[in-house]
Design an enzyme around this catalytic site. Structure first.
Site, mmCIF file in Angstrom:
data_model
loop_
_atom_site.group_PDB
_atom_site.id
_atom_site.type_symbol
_atom_site.label_atom_id
_atom_site.label_comp_id
_atom_site.label_asym_id
_atom_site.label_seq_id
_atom_site.Cartn_x
_atom_site.Cartn_y
_atom_site.Cartn_z
ATOM 1 C CG ASN A 37 4.252 -1.454 9.488
ATOM 2 O OD1 ASN A 37 4.208 -1.432 10.722
ATOM 3 N ND2 ASN A 37 3.363 -0.825 8.723
ATOM 4 N NE ARG A 147 -1.373 6.544 -1.861
ATOM 5 C CZ ARG A 147 -1.256 5.553 -0.966
ATOM 6 N NH1 ARG A 147 -0.416 4.557 -1.193
ATOM 7 N NH2 ARG A 147 -1.939 5.556 0.148
ATOM 8 C CE1 TYR A 159 -2.411 0.896 1.731
ATOM 9 C CE2 TYR A 159 -2.845 2.027 -0.345
ATOM 10 C CZ TYR A 159 -2.031 1.790 0.747
ATOM 11 O OH TYR A 159 -0.857 2.465 0.857
ATOM 12 C CG ASP A 210 -0.683 1.492 -3.560
ATOM 13 O OD1 ASP A 210 -0.764 0.423 -4.192
ATOM 14 O OD2 ASP A 210 0.040 1.650 -2.547
ATOM 15 C CG HIS A 212 -2.087 -1.868 -0.924
ATOM 16 N ND1 HIS A 212 -2.112 -2.849 0.021
ATOM 17 C CD2 HIS A 212 -1.091 -1.032 -0.553
ATOM 18 C CE1 HIS A 212 -1.181 -2.616 0.934
ATOM 19 N NE2 HIS A 212 -0.539 -1.515 0.602
ATOM 20 C CD GLU A 236 2.306 2.140 -4.808
ATOM 21 O OE1 GLU A 236 2.131 3.372 -4.868
ATOM 22 O OE2 GLU A 236 2.617 1.550 -3.765
ATOM 23 C CD GLU A 262 4.154 -0.623 -1.141
ATOM 24 O OE1 GLU A 262 4.159 0.502 -1.647
ATOM 25 O OE2 GLU A 262 3.342 -0.986 -0.290
ATOM 26 N NE ARG A 283 5.618 2.332 -4.622
ATOM 27 C CZ ARG A 283 5.586 3.317 -3.723
ATOM 28 N NH1 ARG A 283 6.199 4.461 -3.975
ATOM 29 N NH2 ARG A 283 4.948 3.178 -2.572
ATOM 30 C CG HIS A 312 7.226 1.935 0.382
ATOM 31 N ND1 HIS A 312 7.336 0.918 1.295
ATOM 32 C CD2 HIS A 312 6.027 2.516 0.612
ATOM 33 C CE1 HIS A 312 6.253 0.869 2.044
ATOM 34 N NE2 HIS A 312 5.436 1.824 1.649
ATOM 35 C CG ASP A 316 5.261 1.473 7.070
ATOM 36 O OD1 ASP A 316 4.221 2.021 6.653
ATOM 37 O OD2 ASP A 316 5.933 0.704 6.380
ATOM 38 C CD GLU A 339 4.446 6.314 -0.475
ATOM 39 O OE1 GLU A 339 5.239 5.362 -0.523
ATOM 40 O OE2 GLU A 339 3.232 6.176 -0.235
ATOM 41 C CD1 TRP A 402 -5.205 -4.916 3.988
ATOM 42 C CD2 TRP A 402 -3.052 -4.371 3.984
ATOM 43 N NE1 TRP A 402 -5.120 -3.604 4.375
ATOM 44 C CE2 TRP A 402 -3.799 -3.231 4.370
ATOM 45 C CE3 TRP A 402 -1.652 -4.247 3.870
ATOM 46 C CZ2 TRP A 402 -3.208 -2.001 4.678
ATOM 47 C CZ3 TRP A 402 -1.059 -3.049 4.175
ATOM 48 C CH2 TRP A 402 -1.840 -1.915 4.587
HETATM 49 O O1 EZ4 Z 1 0.850 -0.423 2.729
HETATM 50 O O2 EZ4 Z 1 3.836 0.962 4.121
HETATM 51 O O3 EZ4 Z 1 2.452 2.883 -1.138
HETATM 52 N N1 EZ4 Z 1 2.380 2.710 0.026
HETATM 53 C C1 EZ4 Z 1 1.922 1.626 0.635
HETATM 54 C C2 EZ4 Z 1 2.007 1.604 2.141
HETATM 55 C C3 EZ4 Z 1 2.111 0.196 2.703
HETATM 56 C C4 EZ4 Z 1 2.645 0.235 4.114
HETATM 57 C C5 EZ4 Z 1 2.872 -1.169 4.656
HETATM 58 O O4 EZ4 Z 1 3.571 -1.122 5.853
HETATM 59 O O5 EZ4 Z 1 1.443 0.739 -0.017
HETATM 60 O O6 EZ4 Z 1 0.937 2.292 2.712
HETATM 61 CO CO CO Z 2 2.017 0.981 -2.074
#
Ligand code: EZ4
Ligand code: CO
Length: 402
Positions: A37, A147, A159, A210, A212, A236, A262, A283, A312, A316, A339, A402
């Site tokens: 991605n 989730r 996120y 998540d 993130h 996660e 992931e 993941r 994951h 994407d 997922e 991010w």
């Molecule tokens: O942010 O696939 O668990 N899922 C994730 C996703 C990722 C995206 C990044 O391209 O964290 O949403």
């Molecule tokens: Co994730």
């Protein structure tokens, strides 16, 4: 059998996908997902300029040897771009092998270990109230695992939460846009959210979350500890995971199961996590983790340490990856959960699929190989459009994960 030709198909049916197609002298071809991605063209360039020329003339049956040719044989080991390319090559070769033996991929991986694949879906709302409604919608569609992601009071961007009414998709056209983030507000809000979700829906549904990559180790430990009463299926990416040792702190403070990986590419990214039993689910998906050949080794190593897979599966990653993952999940013993974010309908104009969702589980059919095909004419109708994932800043302007 010999590889005669290979090509990369870059297409944007709603979002960008990179697909590798490997052809053979017997007329059989295989497909592999090569989507990374926001970095699609980097993988395309590596495949087209370096990998494909080296593939021509090779025997596609020698999957293990070809894997090592492109991994160990290349001096510059590891990295997301090169491992995504290797993953696509590997998937396409397994697809060819399945088709040439006229058997589904899962049969090549040991055969069926289960009849259905447990999946989790996403429920995301702008605030706690909307999120709780969304969880209910998903439960009513049969999902056994959900989730939960929510907007956080006082934070502009969270996120996993869409800004409009379209399905969540983090990459946006053009260069990266910037978001802002405040971990303190998030940490104060999240246990309250999960308290409400459990109060409304009880214990009879698996809940996941998540983080993130947005906590420090001690913040992650606090979060895991404070979420403990709500019995998550997993938390996660509490931390980024670049530093594997940072997961020790979280583990020592909480029994909340942890999923990570992931953004990992090889087994070497998580040997400490596995051997010290610091996580519960891995993941790393087939498309970024070296394909089927490498993930079989990861899953085998993880199985020794009571760690299950939880691939994951965001939108994407292409239908080729999802189908391959479903075969993999069907075959291995230590499958945990998959997922599942459904692709938009437009994606299925380009990719024909062999899997379906029914009442909380997914199923893949018996077509030979991976079982997904691509319509190249349709793919050409949707040319690549540059898109990027966001960049994140703390409220004072500091760049953050991010
Ligand atoms: O942010 O696939 O668990 N899922 C994730 C996703 C990722 C995206 C990044 O391209 O964290 O949403
Ligand atoms: Co994730």
């Amino acid at each position: 059998m010999k590889i005669t030709e290979a090509k990369v198909i870059l297409s944007c049916p709603g979002r960008n996908f990179v697909t590798l197609k490997i052809m053979t002298d017997e007329g059989i071809y295989g497909l592999g997902d090569a989507t990374l991605n926001g970095m699609e063209k980097a993988v395309v360039a590596y495949l087209e300029n370096y990998c494909i020329p080296a593939l021509i003339g090779k025997d596609p049956c020698r999957i293990e040897d070809i894997w090592h040719y492109f991994y160990r044989g290349v001096y510059w080991l590891r990295g997301s771009v090169s491992l995504t390319a290797i993953s696509a090559i590997d998937m396409a070769l397994w697809d060819i092998k399945g088709k040439s033996l006229n058997t589904p991929l899962y049969n090549l991986l040991g055969g069926k270990s289960r009849d259905r694949i447990l999946v989790y879906c996403h429920a995301n709302g702008k605030d706690a109230e909307e999120t709780i409604d969304k969880v209910g919608e998903k439960i009513s569609k049969g999902f056994r695992a959900v989730r939960v992601q929510s907007g956080v009071p006082g934070i502009e961007d969270a996120y996993g939460v869409p800004k409009d009414d379209r399905p969540y998709e983090p990459a946006a056209k053009g260069l990266a846009h910037e978001e802002t983030w405040d971990t303190t507000k998030y940490l104060n809000f999240l246990p309250l959210l999960f308290r409400k979700v459990r109060d409304v829906y009880g214990e009879n549904v698996h809940l996941l979350h998540d983080a993130h990559h947005r906590c420090t180790p001690v913040e992650g430990a606090r979060l895991a500890k404070e979420l403990e009463p709500f019995h998550l299926f997993w938390l996660e990416d509490p931390v980024t995971g670049e530093l594997q040792e940072s997961l020790r702190l979280i583990r020592h403070h909480s029994t909340t199961p942890i999923a990570i990986g992931e953004v990992y590419n090889t087994i070497f990214d998580h040997t400490t996590l596995i051997t010290e039993q610091l996580i519960d689910y891995i993941r790393m998906p087939l498309v970024h983790g070296g394909g089927i050949t490498h993930m079989l080794k990861v899953a085998a190593m993880a199985s020794v340490y009571h760690i299950n897979t939880g691939f994951h599966g965001a939108t994407d990653l292409s239908p080729v990856n999802l189908a391959a993952a479903l075969h993999f999940n069907t075959a291995i013993n230590n499958f945990g959960i998959q997922e599942y974010m459904p692709h938009q309908d437009i994606v299925h104009e380009v990719f024909s699929i062999n899997y379906r969702y029914d009442d909380g589980f997914m199923f893949v059919d018996d077509s030979p190989g991976i079982g997904v095909d691509i319509d190249e004419k349709k793919a050409a109708e949707y040319p690549y459009e540059m898109a990027s994932l966001p960049v994140n800043r703390k409220t004072d302007g500091t760049i953050f994960y991010w």
